[in-house]
Scaffold this active site. Structure first.
Site, PDB file in Angstrom:
ATOM      1  N   HIS A 129     -34.588 -38.108 -24.522  1.00 39.78           N
ATOM      2  CA  HIS A 129     -34.666 -39.584 -24.478  1.00 39.78           C
ATOM      3  C   HIS A 129     -35.953 -40.083 -23.824  1.00 39.78           C
ATOM      4  O   HIS A 129     -36.246 -41.280 -23.879  1.00 39.78           O
ATOM      5  CB  HIS A 129     -33.474 -40.174 -23.717  1.00 39.78           C
ATOM      6  CG  HIS A 129     -32.150 -39.902 -24.345  1.00 39.78           C
ATOM      7  ND1 HIS A 129     -31.866 -40.235 -25.659  1.00 39.78           N
ATOM      8  CD2 HIS A 129     -31.013 -39.329 -23.851  1.00 39.78           C
ATOM      9  CE1 HIS A 129     -30.613 -39.862 -25.933  1.00 39.78           C
ATOM     10  NE2 HIS A 129     -30.075 -39.313 -24.860  1.00 39.78           N
ATOM     11  N   ASP A 166     -28.036 -32.406 -30.364  1.00 39.61           N
ATOM     12  CA  ASP A 166     -27.365 -33.171 -29.311  1.00 39.61           C
ATOM     13  C   ASP A 166     -26.615 -34.341 -29.964  1.00 39.61           C
ATOM     14  O   ASP A 166     -27.036 -34.861 -30.992  1.00 39.61           O
ATOM     15  CB  ASP A 166     -28.425 -33.696 -28.336  1.00 39.61           C
ATOM     16  CG  ASP A 166     -27.842 -34.324 -27.087  1.00 39.61           C
ATOM     17  OD1 ASP A 166     -27.832 -33.655 -26.042  1.00 39.61           O
ATOM     18  OD2 ASP A 166     -27.405 -35.494 -27.156  1.00 39.61           O
ATOM     19  N   HIS A 168     -26.449 -37.285 -29.078  1.00 36.59           N
ATOM     20  CA  HIS A 168     -27.237 -38.519 -29.014  1.00 36.59           C
ATOM     21  C   HIS A 168     -28.537 -38.367 -29.809  1.00 36.59           C
ATOM     22  O   HIS A 168     -29.082 -37.260 -29.909  1.00 36.59           O
ATOM     23  CB  HIS A 168     -27.587 -38.830 -27.556  1.00 36.59           C
ATOM     24  CG  HIS A 168     -26.394 -38.977 -26.653  1.00 36.59           C
ATOM     25  ND1 HIS A 168     -25.915 -37.939 -25.881  1.00 36.59           N
ATOM     26  CD2 HIS A 168     -25.580 -40.032 -26.440  1.00 36.59           C
ATOM     27  CE1 HIS A 168     -24.850 -38.361 -25.201  1.00 36.59           C
ATOM     28  NE2 HIS A 168     -24.613 -39.620 -25.525  1.00 36.59           N
ATOM     29  N   ASP A 247     -23.065 -31.897 -26.162  1.00 32.87           N
ATOM     30  CA  ASP A 247     -22.167 -33.014 -25.896  1.00 32.87           C
ATOM     31  C   ASP A 247     -21.439 -33.491 -27.149  1.00 32.87           C
ATOM     32  O   ASP A 247     -20.680 -34.461 -27.098  1.00 32.87           O
ATOM     33  CB  ASP A 247     -22.898 -34.170 -25.197  1.00 32.87           C
ATOM     34  CG  ASP A 247     -24.313 -34.376 -25.685  1.00 32.87           C
ATOM     35  OD1 ASP A 247     -24.691 -33.773 -26.716  1.00 32.87           O
ATOM     36  OD2 ASP A 247     -25.060 -35.139 -25.050  1.00 32.87           O
TER      37      ASP A 247
END
Ligand SMILES: [Zn+2]
Length: 308
Positions: A129, A166, A168, A247
Site C-alpha cells: 500500500h 493479498d 487487498h 489475508d
C-alpha cells in the site's frame, strides 16, 4: 548457496516495529511465520536480510517519505506516531522497514546470481500500500517495488512481473509501477474492501481482477486461471516477484474471501511453473498481509511448500 532449495530471508529488526496493542499488524505475525517455516522445513537455509540503502529506496520513493519513515526521532518510551489511522512509525520502525526492503534486494541478487532459484522474505511491515510518497495501510516502504526497481535498474532486466494475491489491492505498487514498461503488475483482490482502489481492470501495465466478498476457492482459482496467469505467461517475465498476502484465508479478521491454505499452494505452484518456463525459475516472494496467526502459519507453510 544451494540453488536447488528455497532460500529464506528475515531479520530480528523486523520485530521492532510495534504499532500498538490494539493493532492487528503485530510482531507476533512474523514469529508465527518464521516458527511455522522452521518447524515445517528444517532443512531450508535462512539468511540475514541486509538494510536497503537510500539509493535503492529512492528508485521508487520520494525523499519526503524516507524522511518521515527513516529520520523521525523518538525518545525512549515515546509512543508511535500516527501517519494515518492505520499506519504508524515508532522507535523500531526505521530498522524494521530497512530490513524488510533489504530482504527483497538480497533475494533478487541471489536469484539473479544463480545462487538460489527461489526465495521467500519473511518480513514486516508489509509494503504494497505504500506509494511513491505516501505510507498507508500498515505499509511504510514498498518492499516489492523496491525489489522490482533493483532488478530493472540494478541488474538490467527488462521484464519483471509482480504477482499480488493479498486480499487487498496493492495500490502503492500499481502507482509506483505505472508507466514503467519493464514492469507488470497483476492482482486479485476483494472488492469492495480497503483501500477501494483497483476497481477497474487497471490499464497500462496493471491487470486487476475483482473478487466479491465470499468468493471462495473456485472463483479465486478461476480469476487466476482464466485471466491473470495467462497474462503473466504471455508477458514472458525474466523474474517473478510475489506480494504474498494471506489475508484471503477464511479465518482472516480483515476480509471475507474464504480461501483455504490449499488455494495458496495451488496458485504458488502455477506461478512457479511460469517462472520455470520463462524466468529460469527466478522467483522472489515477500510477505504482505495475513492477520489470523493460525491461518497465517498454515498458509505460509503451504506457499513455501509449493515453492520448495
Ligand atoms: Zn492485505
Amino acid at each position: 548457496m544451494d540453488a536447488a532449495r528455497v532460500h529464506l530471508y528475515t531479520h530480528p529488526a523486523c520485530l521492532g516495529h510495534v504499532p500498538g496493542a490494539a493493532h492487528v499488524e503485530v510482531p507476533a505475525r512474523l514469529e508465527a511465520v518464521t516458527g511455522a517455516l522452521s518447524d515445517a522445513f528444517p532443512g531450508l537455509p535462512w539468511h540475514s536480510a541486509p538494510e536497503a540503502t537510500r539509493a535503492q529506496l529512492l528508485r521508487v520513493h520520494d525523499p519526503s517519505l524516507l524522511a518521515l519513515v527513516l529520520d523521525s526521532r523518538f525518545a525512549e518510551g515515546d509512543p508511535p506516531m500516527h501517519l494515518d489511522p492505520d499506519t504508524v512509525v515508532g522507535p523500531g520502525s526505521a530498522g524494521a522497514a530497512l530490513r524488510a526492503a533489504g530482504a527483497g534486494i538480497a533475494a533478487v541478487d541471489a536469484v539473479i546470481a544463480g545462487g538460489a532459484a527461489r526465495a521467500f522474505c519473511a518480513v514486516r511491515p508489509p509494503g504494497h500500500h505504500a506509494g511513491h510518497s505516501t505510507p498507508m495501510g500498515f505499509c511504510l516502504l514498498n518492499n516489492v517495488a523496491v525489489a522490482a526497481a533493483h532488478a530493472v535498474h540494478g541488474h538490467g532486466l527488462s521484464r519483471v512481473a509482480i504477482v499480488d494475491f493479498d486480499v487487498h489491492h496493492g495500490n502503492g505498487t500499481q502507482e509506483i509501477l505505472a508507466g514503467e514498461p519493464s514492469m507488470l503488475y497483476l492482482s486479485s483482490h476483494q472488492s469492495p474492501l480497503f483501500p477501494d482502489t483497483g476497481r477497474s481492470d487497471g490499464g497500462g501495465n496493471a491487470l486487476n481482477r475483482l473478487l466479491a466478498p465470499g468468493t471462495g476457492s473456485s472463483g479465486f482459482r478461476q480469476a487466476w486461471d482464466e485471466h491473470l496467469l495467462p497474462a503473466l505467461h504471455a508477458w514472458r517475465p525474466q523474474l517473478v516477484l510475489v506480494s504474498a498476502g494471506f489475508d484471503g484465508h477464511r479465518l482472516d479478521p480483515l476480509a471475507d474471501l474464504r480461501l483455504d491454505a490449499d488455494d495458496f499452494a495451488w496458485l504458488t505452484t502455477r506461478i512457479r511453473a511460469i517462472a520455470d518456463r520463462h524466468a529460469g525459475g527466478r522467483l522472489v516472494s515477500t510477505l504482505e498481509g495475513g492477520y489470523s496467526l493460525p491461518a497465517l502459519a498454515e498458509a505460509v507453510t503451504a506457499h513455501v511448500g509449493a515453492l520448495a
